[in-house]
Design an enzyme around this catalytic site. Structure first.
Site, PDB file in Angstrom:
ATOM      1  N   TYR A 105      68.153  44.116  48.820  1.00  0.00           N
ATOM      2  CA  TYR A 105      67.226  44.710  49.659  1.00  0.00           C
ATOM      3  C   TYR A 105      66.195  43.847  50.665  1.00  0.00           C
ATOM      4  O   TYR A 105      66.389  44.118  51.807  1.00  0.00           O
ATOM      5  CB  TYR A 105      66.041  45.721  48.909  1.00  0.00           C
ATOM      6  N   LYS A 137      66.398  43.376  54.727  1.00  0.00           N
ATOM      7  CA  LYS A 137      65.139  43.625  55.538  1.00  0.00           C
ATOM      8  C   LYS A 137      64.674  42.201  56.340  1.00  0.00           C
ATOM      9  O   LYS A 137      64.350  42.196  57.581  1.00  0.00           O
ATOM     10  CB  LYS A 137      63.902  43.788  54.809  1.00  0.00           C
ATOM     11  N   THR A 178      58.501  44.210  55.032  1.00  0.00           N
ATOM     12  CA  THR A 178      58.105  44.053  53.532  1.00  0.00           C
ATOM     13  C   THR A 178      57.499  42.661  53.292  1.00  0.00           C
ATOM     14  O   THR A 178      58.469  41.789  53.859  1.00  0.00           O
ATOM     15  CB  THR A 178      58.991  44.379  52.601  1.00  0.00           C
ATOM     16  N   ASP A 179      56.821  42.299  52.515  1.00  0.00           N
ATOM     17  CA  ASP A 179      56.372  40.921  52.242  1.00  0.00           C
ATOM     18  C   ASP A 179      57.696  40.372  51.422  1.00  0.00           C
ATOM     19  O   ASP A 179      57.693  39.245  51.036  1.00  0.00           O
ATOM     20  CB  ASP A 179      54.999  40.824  51.527  1.00  0.00           C
ATOM     21  N   GLU A 180      58.520  41.338  50.757  1.00  0.00           N
ATOM     22  CA  GLU A 180      59.625  40.733  49.825  1.00  0.00           C
ATOM     23  C   GLU A 180      60.318  39.637  50.592  1.00  0.00           C
ATOM     24  O   GLU A 180      61.204  38.871  49.978  1.00  0.00           O
ATOM     25  CB  GLU A 180      60.530  41.803  49.308  1.00  0.00           C
ATOM     26  N   SER A 203      65.054  51.548  50.795  1.00  0.00           N
ATOM     27  CA  SER A 203      63.730  50.950  50.312  1.00  0.00           C
ATOM     28  C   SER A 203      63.733  50.495  48.738  1.00  0.00           C
ATOM     29  O   SER A 203      62.793  49.987  48.361  1.00  0.00           O
ATOM     30  CB  SER A 203      62.501  51.534  50.758  1.00  0.00           C
ATOM     31  N   LEU A 231      60.396  52.633  60.712  1.00  0.00           N
ATOM     32  CA  LEU A 231      60.122  52.637  59.361  1.00  0.00           C
ATOM     33  C   LEU A 231      61.664  53.033  58.465  1.00  0.00           C
ATOM     34  O   LEU A 231      61.714  52.708  57.440  1.00  0.00           O
ATOM     35  CB  LEU A 231      59.350  53.482  58.806  1.00  0.00           C
TER      36      LEU A 231
END
Ligand code: NAD
Length: 356
Positions: free
Chosen positions: A167, A171, A133-135, A84, A80
């Site tokens: 970001y 990711k 992440t969904d981003e 962020s 993790l």
């Protein structure tokens, strides 16, 4: 199991550590650099447990990672640790490239070296769970632009990647590295992509805690643009349960999308927080009077929404909190934990606007 959790002093990582220590017999090795976002106070309820150990280590430091693996011999990694906050990635992307891409690469290589030396059975049972992440999927059509409900798709596990911010691009890059380490080296990896989390111990740079604290201090409640951006909100403890399910029962090589079925516009979220505060800490005028509209974030994604059918059908996971119950619990937690809020902001951040 012995689970090495990276970023266990952060918002979601600390919820994962608390969940594992409080609800299972597993051991946790928490590997965290303790950036501004990492706070050991978030682990005060579990840090005396003999099944918990903390290692202050940067995931970019290969020598230290090798030592940690050799010393603690984990059965699984839950990764993790990350930078962020999208606004910070706009102001200064460098740490995002370093931790999210180089750090994930370094961790993958340290894990692979350790995993290569395990017995055949231990190798088969080992898991590297990458939390994302969904981003990474970019944004979805907004109801403003869609002619009907049926034109409002959701992110599925096969949606193409199209990240918008430094970001989300960092990711996305880390997700690709993890998949390549599975395909090329056979490292048993699993990836999860989750929607916006909220709940206790959330650093006050993010929308929900920032609004609660600003409201209580009589400060303005900044709304980016028109406030019509849509996010799918998930209570952090529901996410922690989902992640534990994935690392213990998920299938190697799979991706699982995790979401809360709670699509809300930012303005609606802020107004709901104000009405909860109006009841819990009443004053002469409503907290909603403190709402102010500010310049939008550059490249701001308009809508995210997750289809988490795979999580419910294959792993039998469902969120337990509704947005109403979760948000109420969150506001109550911030009211009762002002000291934590003071400590985590001291000297690092005073809720100033970032990423313009
Ligand atoms: P956070 O910013 O609250 O915590 C990050 C943690 O990582 C901190 O404890 C920090 O000290 C640690 N860290 C940072 N750089 C490090 C490094 N180089 N080495 C070791 N530790 C380091 O983040 P979060 O909100 O808890 O998110 C955790 C993960 O979940 C991230 O990977 C994030 O991308 C992902 N995620 C977050 C959300 C969300 O809504 N917050 C949603 C989906 C996915």
């Amino acid at each position: 199991m012995k689970i090495l959790v990276t970023g266990g002093a952060g918002f979601i990582g600390s919820a994962v550590v608390r969940h594992i220590i409080n609800n299972t017999q597993d051991r946790v090795i928490n590997v965290d650099k303790l950036t501004y976002a990492g706070n050991l106070e978030s682990l005060a309820s579990v840090d005396k447990n003999e099944r918990y150990v903390f290692e202050q280590v940067d995931i970019c430091d290969r020598v230290e990672l090798d030592r940690v693996f050799a010393q603690h011999q984990p059965d699984a990694v839950m990764h993790l640790a990350a930078e962020s906050h999208v606004d910070r990635s706009i102001t200064g992307p460098s740490d995002f490239i370093q931790t999210n891409i180089v750090g994930t690469y370094t961790l993958l290589e340290a894990t692979r070296a350790y995993w290569n030396e395990l017995s055949a059975e231990a190798k088969k049972d080992f898991r590297f769970h990458h939390i994302s992440t969904d981003e990474v999927y970019g944004d979805l059509p907004h109801p403003d632009e869609a002619a009907s409900e049926t034109e409002l798709p959701l992110f599925t596990e096969t949606t193409s990647y199209a990240p918008s911010s430094p970001y989300s691009a960092s990711k996305a890059s880390s997700d690709h590295l993890v998949r390549a380490w599975l395909r090329t080296y056979g490292l048993p990896t699993i990836v999860t992509n989750c929607s916006n989390n909220y709940g206790p111990y959330h650093f006050p740079e993010k929308l929900i805690p920032l609004v609660i604290l600003n409201a209580l201090e009589g400060k303005s409640l900044p709304i980016y643009g028109k406030g019509d951006q849509i996010r799918d909100w998930l209570y952090v403890e529901d996410h922690a349960r989902a992640l534990y399910k994935v690392v213990t029962t998920g299938k190697v090589g799979e991706t699982y999308n995790i979401g809360g079925h709670n699509e809300k516009q930012n303005l609606e979220v802020v107004k709901t927080i104000c009405s909860i505060l109006d009841v819990l800490v009443p004053k002469e005028t409503s907290y909603a009077k403190q709402i102010t509209y500010v310049t939008d974030r550059p490249g701001h994604d308009r809508r995210y929404a997750i289809d988490s059918t795979k999580m419910s059908q294959e792993l039998n996971w469902q969120p337990e909190e509704t947005f109403e119950t979760g948000l109420r619990k969150t506001v109550e937690w911030y009211l009762a934990n002002q000291e934590w809020c003071q400590h985590v902001q001291d000297g690092t951040y005073q809720r100033e606007r970032l990423g313009i």
